[in-house]
Design a protein around this motif. Structure first.
Motif, short mmCIF file in Angstrom:
data_model
loop_
_atom_site.label_atom_id
_atom_site.label_comp_id
_atom_site.label_asym_id
_atom_site.label_seq_id
_atom_site.Cartn_x
_atom_site.Cartn_y
_atom_site.Cartn_z
N LEU A 131 0.97 -1.23 0.10
CA LEU A 131 0.14 0.07 -0.12
C LEU A 131 0.92 1.12 -0.04
O LEU A 131 0.59 2.28 -0.89
CB LEU A 131 -0.88 0.07 1.35
N ASP A 132 1.74 1.26 0.71
CA ASP A 132 2.82 2.74 1.02
C ASP A 132 3.49 2.73 -0.39
O ASP A 132 3.54 3.61 -0.93
CB ASP A 132 3.78 2.34 1.98
N PHE A 133 3.93 1.48 -1.01
CA PHE A 133 4.78 1.66 -2.26
C PHE A 133 3.72 2.14 -3.45
O PHE A 133 4.24 3.02 -3.98
CB PHE A 133 5.04 0.10 -2.69
N VAL A 134 2.86 1.46 -3.62
CA VAL A 134 1.82 2.00 -4.53
C VAL A 134 1.31 3.57 -4.56
O VAL A 134 1.21 4.07 -5.53
CB VAL A 134 0.47 1.19 -4.80
N GLN A 135 0.93 3.94 -3.05
CA GLN A 135 0.55 5.26 -3.07
C GLN A 135 1.86 6.26 -3.16
O GLN A 135 1.43 7.17 -4.11
CB GLN A 135 0.07 5.13 -1.45
N GLU A 136 2.93 5.94 -2.87
CA GLU A 136 4.21 6.83 -3.20
C GLU A 136 4.24 6.71 -4.79
O GLU A 136 4.41 7.79 -5.22
CB GLU A 136 5.27 6.54 -2.44
N LEU A 137 4.04 5.68 -5.42
CA LEU A 137 4.38 5.63 -6.76
C LEU A 137 3.40 6.43 -7.66
O LEU A 137 3.79 7.21 -8.32
CB LEU A 137 4.36 3.93 -7.30
N TYR A 138 2.20 6.17 -7.05
CA TYR A 138 1.18 7.06 -7.96
C TYR A 138 1.23 8.76 -7.44
O TYR A 138 1.15 9.59 -8.34
CB TYR A 138 -0.17 6.74 -7.75
N VAL A 151 -10.89 10.07 -4.79
CA VAL A 151 -10.94 9.25 -3.85
C VAL A 151 -10.41 7.98 -4.40
O VAL A 151 -11.03 7.32 -5.49
CB VAL A 151 -12.15 8.76 -2.96
N ILE A 152 -9.23 7.39 -4.05
CA ILE A 152 -8.74 6.07 -4.39
C ILE A 152 -8.84 5.13 -3.36
O ILE A 152 -8.48 5.07 -2.37
CB ILE A 152 -7.25 6.46 -4.95
N ASP A 153 -9.14 3.89 -3.95
CA ASP A 153 -9.24 2.64 -3.28
C ASP A 153 -7.76 2.29 -3.03
O ASP A 153 -7.53 1.19 -3.85
CB ASP A 153 -10.31 1.69 -3.54
N TRP A 154 -6.85 2.61 -2.31
CA TRP A 154 -5.39 2.20 -2.43
C TRP A 154 -5.12 0.75 -2.26
O TRP A 154 -4.19 0.24 -2.90
CB TRP A 154 -4.52 3.05 -1.25
N GLU A 155 -6.07 -0.05 -1.56
CA GLU A 155 -5.98 -1.23 -1.32
C GLU A 155 -6.08 -2.23 -2.57
O GLU A 155 -5.42 -3.01 -2.87
CB GLU A 155 -6.67 -1.97 -0.04
N THR A 157 -5.93 -0.82 -5.51
CA THR A 157 -5.30 -0.47 -6.58
C THR A 157 -3.85 -0.99 -6.19
O THR A 157 -3.01 -1.33 -7.00
CB THR A 157 -4.88 1.18 -6.39
N ALA A 158 -3.38 -1.26 -4.83
CA ALA A 158 -1.97 -1.94 -4.74
C ALA A 158 -2.19 -3.45 -4.98
O ALA A 158 -1.20 -3.98 -5.66
CB ALA A 158 -2.04 -2.03 -3.00
N ARG A 159 -3.39 -4.15 -4.84
CA ARG A 159 -3.47 -5.53 -5.43
C ARG A 159 -3.31 -5.58 -6.98
O ARG A 159 -2.53 -6.53 -7.41
CB ARG A 159 -4.88 -6.05 -4.80
N ASN A 160 -3.96 -4.84 -7.67
CA ASN A 160 -3.84 -4.97 -9.24
C ASN A 160 -2.19 -4.38 -9.54
O ASN A 160 -1.77 -5.08 -10.44
CB ASN A 160 -4.81 -3.89 -9.74
N ILE A 161 -1.60 -3.36 -9.04
CA ILE A 161 -0.40 -2.95 -9.65
C ILE A 161 0.60 -3.98 -9.25
O ILE A 161 1.68 -4.14 -9.77
CB ILE A 161 -0.13 -1.49 -8.87
N MET A 162 0.52 -4.89 -8.07
CA MET A 162 1.41 -5.52 -7.69
C MET A 162 1.83 -6.85 -8.50
O MET A 162 2.69 -7.63 -8.48
CB MET A 162 1.29 -5.97 -6.23
N TYR A 163 0.63 -6.81 -9.61
CA TYR A 163 1.05 -7.91 -10.83
C TYR A 163 2.38 -7.59 -11.52
O TYR A 163 2.75 -8.34 -12.11
CB TYR A 163 -0.27 -8.00 -11.69
N ASP A 164 2.61 -6.13 -11.59
CA ASP A 164 3.63 -5.60 -12.30
C ASP A 164 5.00 -5.62 -11.58
O ASP A 164 6.06 -5.11 -11.90
CB ASP A 164 3.60 -4.38 -12.94
#
Length: 175
Positions: A131-138, A151-155, A157-164
């Protein structure tokens, strides 16, 4: 975090020979890698240590600094002649030893040049969670920040982004 130089400062090998071992002797000596400026100087010290044998077959019965062994630079019967150049290259990379270890743990055994290039091209940083990684990334990708009405559902988003991306010991890498 540990710099590789610190690992080299404490890295040591116990150098005996197969002939002595086969004759029931564990005679050898702990050699600190940092006491030698290069592989040739280390090799000279090993030959001097076992000068009582005409052609000693060195046996590395123990060692400190697992990273060196994980990289295949050291085994019971082999120490790479490239060990000092590799350590210097990592020291000059600007990354901590922990980053290289994390990448190696995630990707498995690989040659040094591949590991070095992977870390230098795909290392994203150290974070406490996806969550911290993806939030800072974006948030860093948007020059003026996110508007307050978004408003972003960071959880999710993090689940989806972590595929990459992948994470190991808190270190994040692009897949």
């Amino acid at each position: 975090m540990t710099k590789l130089q610190n690992c080299l400062d404490t890295a040591s090998i116990y150098c005996g020979t197969y002939a002595k071992y086969n004759n029931g002797s564990l005679y050898g000596k702990w050699l600190n890698l940092s006491d030698y400026s290069d592989y040739d100087e280390l090799l000279t010290a090993m030959y001097d240590l076992h000068s009582d044998e005409s052609d000693p077959e060195f046996m590395f019965q123990d060692y400190e600094c697992p990273f060196i062994e994980k990289m295949g630079l050291l085994s019971e019967c082999h120490i790479s002649k490239d060990i000092y150049e590799i350590i210097e290259q990592i020291n000059n990379s600007g990354h901590d030893l922990e980053v290289y270890e994390a990448c190696l743990d995630c990707l498995g055994k690989m040659d040094f040049q591949s590991l070095y290039e992977y870390v230098n091209n795909f290392y994203q940083g150290e974070y406490t969670s996806d969550l911290d990684f993806v939030q800072e990334l974006y948030e860093n990708d948007i020059p003026f920040g996110l508007p307050s009405f978004v408003v972003i559902d960071w959880e999710a988003t993090a689940r989806n982004i972590m595929y990459d991306y992948f994470e190991c010991n808190g270190h994040y890498f692009k897949s």
